[in-house]
Each structure stands twice: as structure tokens, then as C-alpha cells.
Write a protein that holds these residues in place. Structure first.
Motif, PDB file in Angstrom:
ATOM      1  N   PHE A 142     -41.354 -67.880  30.224  1.00  0.00           N
ATOM      2  CA  PHE A 142     -42.786 -67.927  29.897  1.00  0.00           C
ATOM      3  C   PHE A 142     -43.031 -67.355  28.511  1.00  0.00           C
ATOM      4  O   PHE A 142     -42.557 -66.268  28.168  1.00  0.00           O
ATOM      5  CB  PHE A 142     -43.569 -67.112  30.930  1.00  0.00           C
ATOM      6  N   THR A 143     -43.787 -68.111  27.695  1.00  0.00           N
ATOM      7  CA  THR A 143     -44.211 -67.652  26.375  1.00  0.00           C
ATOM      8  C   THR A 143     -45.736 -67.664  26.339  1.00  0.00           C
ATOM      9  O   THR A 143     -46.347 -68.735  26.427  1.00  0.00           O
ATOM     10  CB  THR A 143     -43.668 -68.555  25.251  1.00  0.00           C
ATOM     11  N   LEU A 189     -48.075 -66.858  37.785  1.00  0.00           N
ATOM     12  CA  LEU A 189     -48.488 -67.969  36.942  1.00  0.00           C
ATOM     13  C   LEU A 189     -48.779 -69.172  37.835  1.00  0.00           C
ATOM     14  O   LEU A 189     -48.202 -69.311  38.911  1.00  0.00           O
ATOM     15  CB  LEU A 189     -47.386 -68.334  35.940  1.00  0.00           C
ATOM     16  N   SER A 190     -49.674 -70.028  37.381  1.00  0.00           N
ATOM     17  CA  SER A 190     -49.987 -71.229  38.150  1.00  0.00           C
ATOM     18  C   SER A 190     -50.147 -72.407  37.205  1.00  0.00           C
ATOM     19  O   SER A 190     -50.513 -72.236  36.036  1.00  0.00           O
ATOM     20  CB  SER A 190     -51.254 -71.033  38.984  1.00  0.00           C
ATOM     21  N   ALA A 212     -44.331 -63.663  39.016  1.00  0.00           N
ATOM     22  CA  ALA A 212     -44.670 -62.953  37.782  1.00  0.00           C
ATOM     23  C   ALA A 212     -43.444 -62.895  36.869  1.00  0.00           C
ATOM     24  O   ALA A 212     -42.349 -62.538  37.319  1.00  0.00           O
ATOM     25  CB  ALA A 212     -45.148 -61.548  38.107  1.00  0.00           C
ATOM     26  N   PRO A 213     -43.570 -63.242  35.592  1.00  0.00           N
ATOM     27  CA  PRO A 213     -42.426 -63.162  34.673  1.00  0.00           C
ATOM     28  C   PRO A 213     -42.036 -61.716  34.408  1.00  0.00           C
ATOM     29  O   PRO A 213     -42.886 -60.819  34.443  1.00  0.00           O
ATOM     30  CB  PRO A 213     -42.943 -63.845  33.408  1.00  0.00           C
ATOM     31  N   ARG A 218     -38.878 -64.133  31.866  1.00  0.00           N
ATOM     32  CA  ARG A 218     -38.099 -64.935  32.800  1.00  0.00           C
ATOM     33  C   ARG A 218     -38.780 -65.032  34.165  1.00  0.00           C
ATOM     34  O   ARG A 218     -39.265 -64.042  34.707  1.00  0.00           O
ATOM     35  CB  ARG A 218     -36.696 -64.339  32.954  1.00  0.00           C
ATOM     36  N   THR A 219     -38.791 -66.230  34.701  1.00  0.00           N
ATOM     37  CA  THR A 219     -39.355 -66.494  36.022  1.00  0.00           C
ATOM     38  C   THR A 219     -38.595 -67.680  36.624  1.00  0.00           C
ATOM     39  O   THR A 219     -37.552 -68.082  36.101  1.00  0.00           O
ATOM     40  CB  THR A 219     -40.871 -66.761  35.929  1.00  0.00           C
ATOM     41  N   VAL A 220     -39.094 -68.237  37.720  1.00  0.00           N
ATOM     42  CA  VAL A 220     -38.444 -69.367  38.382  1.00  0.00           C
ATOM     43  C   VAL A 220     -39.493 -70.434  38.684  1.00  0.00           C
ATOM     44  O   VAL A 220     -40.558 -70.131  39.233  1.00  0.00           O
ATOM     45  CB  VAL A 220     -37.758 -68.935  39.696  1.00  0.00           C
TER      46      VAL A 220
END
Length: 262
Positions: A142-143, A189-190, A212-213, A218-220
């Protein structure tokens, strides 16, 4: 797929089915009535309803059968101010088995009606879904944007409304790089997404939630948990369509597909 992943996904699908088919779940929605400043009747409901000062107002008598939920609840007899769902301490009303929910969307106020006897709920036969595959659960980064951005998108009711977005996720599917614009949903995130199979193999668009990153972003992205928007279950929801760039160029054979009927 490990036994743990299989069970978690199975439980997720069961919870989804139970949620939408609950007595006042998404399938029970029979109307979203946008209110004006002047008191007026709402079809099928007693009393008069209007919007003023950021709240929904109702005027009814005890004989009408409207009842306010909560500690300070009881029969509505006279005029009551109702706090919408976007504010703390939101109010709920009942009319027998019917649930009435004041809502606020982009400064506009409405009353939603959830009836356990709706045709959609009585005719519900489940949610079809693709089989689970670990190939559709991929790492993502995520950015965030420098500032959150409101993107104007069409909604299911035909109107355009701003969609608050907070950044992008980058990931790979089948060895190819992709990005999606996402929003904040609490710590998570959505996203609102579509793919090359949307409208054929699956519903015309779907929602996705990501954990949540971490501090490195980093997330999935687990597309096995792509889920149908509320408007797939009832026409009276105002779901946002995907923002520009959120249509993947491949068929995503993962997640929920369609609502099944008897």
C-alpha cells in the motif's frame, strides 16, 4: 489450501450468507426514501417525515405503532428527532417486525425500510462463489496518497457521488503487475473492483477488504473474499461503482459470484 485456510474461508462464506439473510439484513431492504424539508408521508408508513438540521424527523401518534429502540425508546407519540446512522448514538425505529433506519449520505437524509417478509429475503437461495484457490491470495504493498482524494463515481442509483480514496495497492497476478485504488475502512483498506469477467462470470462489480498494512505498507489481497455489494441483494442500496483504473484486465475466478434465488 491448508485445512486452516479451508475452514476460515468456509466460515467466512457462512457468515456472509447469515448476515445478508438475517431478518433485517441486506435482502430485507424494501425502500430508501429521500426526505425533503417539508413534512410528507412515506409510502407504506404511518406519520409524516422530513429532514432538518442534520436529522430525520417524524410526527406520529402512539396509535400508529412506531416505536423508538434503545434505553430511551418507546412509542412515538408526537414529534421525534432521529439521529442518522453516520452519527454516534444513531436511532432506530420499529413498526412491528419492520425496522426503520435513518441514514445520511453526502449531506442528504433518507429513511431505509427493512422488512423480514421482503420478496428478496423469502426467495433467497444462497450466494454462488468460485472455489477457493490460494493463487488468488497475493502480497500487496500500500502506498498512500499525499492527501486523501475524492473521486466522483457513478452509484447504483444512477447518481454520481464522491468516493473517498486514500492510496493504491500494488501486487502481481499470474506474474503481471497491477494496481488498485483503495479507501480507508477503520484500520483496514477497502476497494471497489471489477474484472474481465464482471457482468458474466460474476456480478458487475464487487467489494474487497484488506488487512491493515504494516509500517512498510505490506498487506494481503485475498480475492477469494471479493464479495457482492449490497445492491446485488436489493435495488434500494446506492453502492459506488469502481473508480477509474479499478477494472482488472483478467477474469478473477475467485470470491462471490451471484445471488441465487429459489
Amino acid at each position: 489450501m491448508t485445512d486452516t485456510a479451508a475452514q476460515e474461508w468456509k466460515h467466512w462464506t457462512e457468515r456472509r450468507t447469515a448476515s445478508v439473510s438475517a431478518p433485517h439484513g441486506a435482502l430485507a431492504l424494501t425502500g430508501t426514501h429521500w426526505l425533503e424539508p417539508e413534512p410528507a408521508e412515506v409510502p407504506g408508513l404511518p406519520g409524516r417525515w422530513w429532514a432538518a438540521d442534520g436529522a430525520v424527523h417524524v410526527e406520529a401518534s402512539a396509535a400508529d405503532g412506531l416505536s423508538l429502540e434503545g434505553a430511551e425508546g418507546g412509542p412515538v407519540d408526537g414529534t421525534r428527532r432521529l439521529t442518522p446512522d453516520t452519527a454516534p448514538g444513531a436511532d432506530l425505529l420499529t413498526l412491528g417486525e419492520v425496522l426503520l433506519v435513518p441514514i445520511e449520505r453526502e449531506g442528504e437524509l433518507a429513511l431505509r425500510v427493512f422488512d423480514p417478509r421482503s420478496e428478496g429475503r423469502l426467495g433467497f437461495a444462497g450466494i454462488s462463489a468460485f472455489p477457493y484457490s490460494p493463487d488468488w491470495a497475493v502480497p500487496a504493498v500500500f502506498t498512500p496518497f499525499e492527501q486523501d482524494q475524492d473521486v466522483l463515481v457513478e452509484n447504483a442509483d444512477g447518481r454520481e457521488r464522491p468516493l473517498a480514496t486514500t492510496g493504491q495497492i500494488a501486487f502481481q497476478l499470474a506474474g503481471e503487475p497491477h494496481t488498485l485504488t483503495v479507501s480507508r475502512s477503520g484500520d483496514q483498506l477497502s476497494g471497489v473492483i471489477a474484472d474481465a469477467g464482471s457482468g458474466r462470470e460474476s456480478y458487475r462489480f464487487r467489494f474487497i477488504t484488506l488487512p491493515a498494512p504494516d509500517e512498510d505498507g505490506r498487506t494481503v489481497l485475498d480475492l477469494n473474499r471479493a464479495y457482492l455489494p449490497p445492491c446485488a441483494f436489493a435495488d434500494h442500496f446506492i453502492c459506488p461503482f469502481p473508480p477509474p483504473g479499478n477494472r482488472l484486465p483478467l477474469v478473477v475466478e475467485a470470491g462471490e459470484k451471484q445471488v441465487l434465488t429459489k
